[in-house]
Design a protein around this motif. Structure first.
Motif, short mmCIF file in Angstrom:
data_model
loop_
_atom_site.label_atom_id
_atom_site.label_comp_id
_atom_site.label_asym_id
_atom_site.label_seq_id
_atom_site.Cartn_x
_atom_site.Cartn_y
_atom_site.Cartn_z
N MET A 136 0.85 -1.19 0.00
CA MET A 136 0.00 0.00 0.00
C MET A 136 0.89 1.24 0.00
SD MET A 136 -3.10 -1.08 2.59
CE MET A 136 -2.37 -0.24 3.93
N ARG A 137 0.48 2.26 -0.75
CA ARG A 137 1.27 3.48 -0.85
C ARG A 137 0.46 4.75 -0.57
NH1 ARG A 137 6.18 1.65 -1.71
NH2 ARG A 137 6.45 0.05 -3.27
N LYS A 138 -0.84 4.69 -0.68
CA LYS A 138 -1.67 5.90 -0.57
C LYS A 138 -2.11 6.15 0.88
CE LYS A 138 -3.18 5.82 -5.27
NZ LYS A 138 -4.26 5.87 -6.22
N ARG A 139 -2.07 7.42 1.25
CA ARG A 139 -2.43 7.82 2.60
C ARG A 139 -3.86 7.39 2.96
NH1 ARG A 139 -1.67 11.38 6.80
NH2 ARG A 139 -3.43 12.72 7.33
N ALA A 140 -4.78 7.48 2.03
CA ALA A 140 -6.17 7.12 2.30
C ALA A 140 -6.30 5.65 2.71
CB ALA A 140 -7.04 7.41 1.08
N ASP A 141 -5.49 4.79 2.11
CA ASP A 141 -5.53 3.37 2.49
C ASP A 141 -5.08 3.17 3.93
OD1 ASP A 141 -6.36 2.66 -0.07
OD2 ASP A 141 -4.30 2.40 -0.79
N PHE A 142 -4.05 3.90 4.34
CA PHE A 142 -3.57 3.81 5.72
C PHE A 142 -4.61 4.37 6.69
CE2 PHE A 142 0.35 3.37 3.39
CZ PHE A 142 1.12 2.52 4.17
N GLN A 143 -5.28 5.43 6.30
CA GLN A 143 -6.29 6.02 7.17
C GLN A 143 -7.48 5.10 7.35
OE1 GLN A 143 -6.73 9.78 5.15
NE2 GLN A 143 -5.62 10.83 6.80
N ARG A 144 -7.88 4.40 6.29
CA ARG A 144 -8.98 3.43 6.43
C ARG A 144 -8.58 2.29 7.37
NH1 ARG A 144 -10.19 4.83 0.92
NH2 ARG A 144 -8.67 3.34 0.14
N ALA A 145 -7.33 1.87 7.32
CA ALA A 145 -6.86 0.80 8.20
C ALA A 145 -6.81 1.25 9.66
CB ALA A 145 -5.49 0.31 7.75
N THR A 146 -6.62 2.55 9.88
CA THR A 146 -6.56 3.08 11.24
C THR A 146 -7.87 2.85 11.99
OG1 THR A 146 -4.98 4.75 10.57
CG2 THR A 146 -6.18 5.17 12.59
N ARG A 147 -8.98 2.87 11.27
CA ARG A 147 -10.29 2.70 11.90
C ARG A 147 -10.69 1.23 12.04
NH1 ARG A 147 -10.82 7.10 8.40
NH2 ARG A 147 -11.71 5.84 6.73
N ALA A 148 -9.82 0.33 11.68
CA ALA A 148 -10.14 -1.10 11.70
C ALA A 148 -9.56 -1.77 12.95
CB ALA A 148 -9.58 -1.76 10.44
N ALA A 149 -9.71 -3.08 13.00
CA ALA A 149 -9.21 -3.85 14.14
C ALA A 149 -7.69 -3.79 14.20
CB ALA A 149 -9.66 -5.30 14.00
N HIS A 150 -7.15 -3.83 15.43
CA HIS A 150 -5.70 -3.79 15.60
C HIS A 150 -5.29 -4.59 16.82
CE1 HIS A 150 -6.98 -0.59 18.32
NE2 HIS A 150 -5.86 -0.82 18.98
N VAL A 151 -4.01 -4.99 16.82
CA VAL A 151 -3.41 -5.70 17.94
C VAL A 151 -2.06 -5.06 18.21
CG1 VAL A 151 -2.44 -7.90 18.73
CG2 VAL A 151 -4.55 -7.88 17.43
N ALA A 152 -1.79 -4.74 19.47
CA ALA A 152 -0.50 -4.16 19.85
C ALA A 152 0.39 -5.24 20.43
CB ALA A 152 -0.71 -3.04 20.85
N LYS A 153 1.59 -5.31 19.95
CA LYS A 153 2.63 -6.22 20.46
C LYS A 153 3.82 -5.37 20.86
CE LYS A 153 0.62 -10.17 19.94
NZ LYS A 153 0.37 -11.02 21.08
#
Length: 141
Positions: A29-46
Motif C-alpha cells: 500500500m502506498r496511498k495515505r487514504a488506504d492507511f487512514q482506512r486501516a486506522t479505523r479497523a481492528a488492531h493488535v498491539a505487540k
C-alpha cells in the motif's frame, strides 16, 4: 572465480520457471487514504509493532484476491536510519508470514514502535506477528 551472468530475457520463462502465485498476491500500500482506512479497523498491539487489519470492500479497485500490506514508522521511532531499519525488519516479517497466513481481500498495516522494532530479536518479532494475525483472524483470543 568468474562473475555470475544475468539471465537473458525470457531465459527463466523458457525453462518453465514461473514466479509463485502467492508472491503476486502481496501488494504494498502506498496511498495515505488506504492507511487512514486501516486506522479505523481492528488492531493488535505487540511489544515490537502494532498490526492493523481491515477487510476491503468489494467496490475497491484492488484485485479481490490480493493481500495488501503497508508499513509505517513515525519520527518517534528515531532518525531516518532507525526508521528504515525498523521498516526493513517489518517488511521481512510480513513477507515470511503473510503469504501463508494472510487472508485475500484484506489490508494489513504494520506500525513500528519506539525503541523496540529495531532492537527486539527477529524471532520474537516473527512469533508476535503470527500471534497477532491469529488474534485478528479470530483463531485465538
Amino acid at each position: 572465480m568468474a562473475p555470475l551472468k544475468a539471465p537473458k530475457d525470457g531465459d527463466t520463462a523458457a525453462r518453465g520457471i514461473t514466479p509463485s502465485a502467492a508472491l503476486s498476491r502481496l501488494v504494498t500500500m502506498r496511498k495515505r487514504a488506504d492507511f487512514q482506512r486501516a486506522t479505523r479497523a481492528a488492531h493488535v498491539a505487540k511489544p515490537g509493532f502494532i498490526l492493523q487489519m481491515r477487510k476491503r470492500r468489494s467496490d475497491e479497485a484492488t484485485a479481490p484476491e490480493a493481500i495488501r500490506v503497508g508499513f509505517t514508522c513515525s519520527k518517534k521511532v528515531g532518525n531516518a536510519v532507525a526508521r528504515n531499519r525498523a521498516k526493513r525488519r517489518l517488511r521481512e516479517v510480513a513477507r515470511l508470514a503473510l503469504l501463508d497466513l494472510g487472508q485475500p481481500g484484506h489490508d494489513y498495516v504494520l506500525i513500528g514502535r519506539k525503541g523496540a522494532t529495531a532492537s527486539l530479536p527477529f524471532a520474537q518479532l516473527q512469533s508476535d506477528f503470527v500471534k497477532a494475525l491469529d488474534v485478528l483472524h479470530g483463531i485465538k483470543a
